[in-house]
Design an enzyme around this catalytic site. Structure first.
Site, short mmCIF file in Angstrom:
data_model
loop_
_atom_site.label_atom_id
_atom_site.label_comp_id
_atom_site.label_asym_id
_atom_site.label_seq_id
_atom_site.Cartn_x
_atom_site.Cartn_y
_atom_site.Cartn_z
N LYS A 79 0.71 -1.16 -0.07
CA LYS A 79 -0.02 -0.05 0.16
C LYS A 79 0.90 1.33 0.06
O LYS A 79 2.17 1.14 0.48
CB LYS A 79 -0.82 -0.06 1.30
CG LYS A 79 -2.11 0.85 1.04
CD LYS A 79 -3.27 -0.06 0.64
CE LYS A 79 -4.46 0.91 0.24
NZ LYS A 79 -5.59 0.09 -0.45
N GLY A 179 -27.30 0.00 1.86
CA GLY A 179 -26.69 0.91 1.09
C GLY A 179 -26.74 0.21 -0.52
O GLY A 179 -26.79 -0.92 -0.62
N VAL A 183 -21.62 -0.97 -5.91
CA VAL A 183 -21.95 -2.74 -5.73
C VAL A 183 -23.27 -3.17 -5.71
O VAL A 183 -23.45 -4.01 -6.54
CB VAL A 183 -20.78 -3.08 -4.62
CG1 VAL A 183 -21.06 -4.56 -4.44
CG2 VAL A 183 -19.60 -2.66 -4.79
N TYR A 185 -25.87 -1.99 -6.81
CA TYR A 185 -26.72 -1.83 -7.91
C TYR A 185 -26.57 -3.18 -8.95
O TYR A 185 -27.42 -3.56 -9.44
CB TYR A 185 -26.37 -0.58 -8.72
CG TYR A 185 -26.95 -0.31 -9.94
CD1 TYR A 185 -28.39 0.26 -9.76
CD2 TYR A 185 -26.67 -0.32 -11.28
CE1 TYR A 185 -29.23 0.50 -10.77
CE2 TYR A 185 -27.41 -0.03 -12.40
CZ TYR A 185 -28.69 0.45 -12.02
OH TYR A 185 -29.45 0.60 -13.14
P1 NAD Z 1 -20.88 3.34 -2.99
O1 NAD Z 1 -20.23 4.68 -2.51
O2 NAD Z 1 -21.10 3.84 -4.34
O3 NAD Z 1 -22.11 3.10 -2.22
C1 NAD Z 1 -22.37 3.18 -0.78
C2 NAD Z 1 -23.57 3.66 -0.47
O4 NAD Z 1 -24.03 3.57 0.94
C3 NAD Z 1 -23.99 5.09 -0.85
O5 NAD Z 1 -25.19 5.16 -1.77
C4 NAD Z 1 -24.19 5.86 0.24
O6 NAD Z 1 -25.23 6.83 0.33
C5 NAD Z 1 -24.76 4.45 1.18
N1 NAD Z 1 -24.67 4.70 2.53
C6 NAD Z 1 -23.59 5.47 3.38
N2 NAD Z 1 -23.83 5.34 4.66
C7 NAD Z 1 -25.18 4.55 4.80
C8 NAD Z 1 -25.85 4.30 5.87
N3 NAD Z 1 -25.57 4.57 7.16
N4 NAD Z 1 -27.33 3.59 5.80
C9 NAD Z 1 -27.57 3.15 4.39
N5 NAD Z 1 -26.66 3.64 3.33
C10 NAD Z 1 -25.59 4.10 3.51
O7 NAD Z 1 -19.69 2.41 -2.79
P2 NAD Z 1 -19.51 1.04 -3.51
O8 NAD Z 1 -18.53 1.08 -4.38
O9 NAD Z 1 -20.91 0.48 -3.65
O10 NAD Z 1 -18.80 0.07 -1.88
C11 NAD Z 1 -19.83 -0.30 -0.96
C12 NAD Z 1 -18.83 -0.85 0.14
O11 NAD Z 1 -18.04 -1.92 -0.57
C13 NAD Z 1 -17.76 0.15 0.77
O12 NAD Z 1 -17.58 -0.13 1.88
C14 NAD Z 1 -16.77 -0.34 -0.08
O13 NAD Z 1 -15.37 0.20 0.59
C15 NAD Z 1 -16.57 -1.72 -0.41
N6 NAD Z 1 -16.04 -2.40 -1.42
C16 NAD Z 1 -16.49 -1.89 -2.83
C17 NAD Z 1 -15.75 -2.32 -3.83
C18 NAD Z 1 -15.79 -1.89 -5.11
O14 NAD Z 1 -15.50 -2.32 -6.28
N7 NAD Z 1 -16.52 -0.76 -5.38
C19 NAD Z 1 -14.84 -3.37 -3.79
C20 NAD Z 1 -14.41 -3.78 -2.29
C21 NAD Z 1 -15.02 -3.18 -1.41
#
Ligand code: NAD
Length: 353
Positions: A79, A179, A183, A185
């Protein structure tokens, strides 16, 4: 002091990078390169202290070692962190200088995107080193990792349902999805097609609207998601959502979702077991994005979505092994996952020494 911090978890190398002329202060941590090049994104963050930055980069690089090992990748964990405010202190010169430091490591560390760093920033880094992956929009890029992450979460969820309910599919199961972002979606598409009943929530009304319009799911207030009667609770928003306050409210037998750091502490893992619930370790089930980027590495012949997604689907088998071992060894699943990662690394270490 740094050696002391590096010792318990066996960090291999920590590089401190400084160039006052361009305002760069950065740390690169290589936790392990036993399985392959230490890979992990670079984060730019306005850390309150240098100690905080060091602690963060060590912790994150160690996490990458475990994640890559459990994803079955020939990658170790690394990292980078750049100290400073990404909104006001980032310059092309600073990013290029960081790229030079990465390049000096000769491919021992591969960098990518993380908090505070975007595709344009990585393009600056790439002007000085080829050891950069995941620049969205560039030719040969693996693109948005979210679809691959969702594909892995879907397979992990199926395996958990098999263990907890002897279910052969998710059909008819109720899933509480916390949430509805990127992801979720993509995950919703798989869940709805398979006939799962999803109850979702988000603090962002635009995300709620999008999910309702496309998938017609039921919505609850974000605070009410823990009380939803369901089979699977799926944290896909923020970290620590499973904590001493929320765990007693969760009605599901399975916790399986995409979010990072779902359990507030290790103690929740023990409590989940005492309650007879099944928890799918977060860093295993959400490893799809990392696997996807692995197939972008030119040494693998260039990005292929089908090869990447075939590999991501194997998360299902890994989850099955973890949950079965967790049951037979009466040990929380995240401890089992850590053990399995360590075993894989140790086996490789022996074979090369
Ligand atoms: P994102 O930001 O697109 O979606 C997260 C959603 O959670 C947002 O729409 C936000 O408004 C909502 N949110 C925040 N606080 C909330 C609460 N208290 N209650 C309900 N909803 C709430 O992020 P993402 O890319 O979909 O990632 C989701 C999670 O997965 C994160 O923890 C991220 O670190 C993890 N993750 C994502 C990926 C990836 O490929 N995108 C990979 C590994 C891990």
């Amino acid at each position: 002091m740094v050696f002391k911090q590096m010792q318990p978890s066996g960090f291999e190398q920590v590089v401190f990078c400084q160039d006052d002329r361009v305002g760069l202060r950065a740390i690169i941590s290589i936790h392990s390169s036993v399985l392959g090049p230490a890979t992990g994104g670079c984060r730019m963050w306005n850390y309150a202290t240098e100690e905080e930055a060091l602690t963060d980069v060590l912790r994150l690089s160690e996490g990458m070692t475990y994640k890559a090992a459990m994803a079955g990748l020939d990658w170790g964990g690394g990292k980078g962190v750049i100290l400073g405010d990404p909104k006001t202190q980032k310059t092309p010169e600073m990013l290029q200088r960081f790229g030079e430091y990465v390049d000096r490591l000769g491919g021992h560390y591969i960098t990518a995107k993380d908090v505070g760093m975007g595709a344009d920033d990585l393009r600056q880094v790439k002007r000085k080193t080829r050891h950069v992956l995941g620049i969205e929009g560039d030719p040969g890029s693996s693109g948005d990792p979210s679809p691959a992450t969702a594909w892995g979460v879907y397979h992990g969820m199926q395996s958990a349902a098999q263990v907890a309910f002897q279910a052969r599919s998710l059909k008819g199961l109720r899933v509480a999805l916390q949430g509805l972002g990127s992801v979720s979606y993509y995950l919703l598409d798989y869940l709805v097609k398979e006939g799962a009943h999803v109850v979702g929530c988000d603090i962002d009304s635009a995300m709620v609207e999008r999910a309702v319009k496309k998938f017609g799911i039921e919505i609850v207030h974000p605070d009410a998601i823990y009380d939803v009667k369901c089979d699977i609770f799926s944290p896909s928003a923020l970290g620590s959502s499973v904590n001493p306050k929320t765990l007693p409210r969760i009605q599901a037998k399975v916790i399986a979702g995409g979010a990072n750091n779902q359990l507030a502490t290790l103690e929740e893992g023990y409590e989940i077991m005492r309650r007879g619930m099944v928890y799918v370790p977060d860093y295993v089930i959400n490893g799809g994005g990392l696997i996807n980027i692995y197939y972008e590495d030119p040494i693998r012949g260039g990005y292929s979505k089908s090869r990447a997604f075939d590999h991501v689907a194997k998360i299902g088998q890994t989850v099955l092994e973890i949950l079965e071992r967790s049951k037979s060894e009466k040990t929380p699943s995240q401890i089992i996952a850590n053990r399995m990662a360590e075993e894989r690394i140790e086996k490789k270490r022996r074979s090369i020494s």
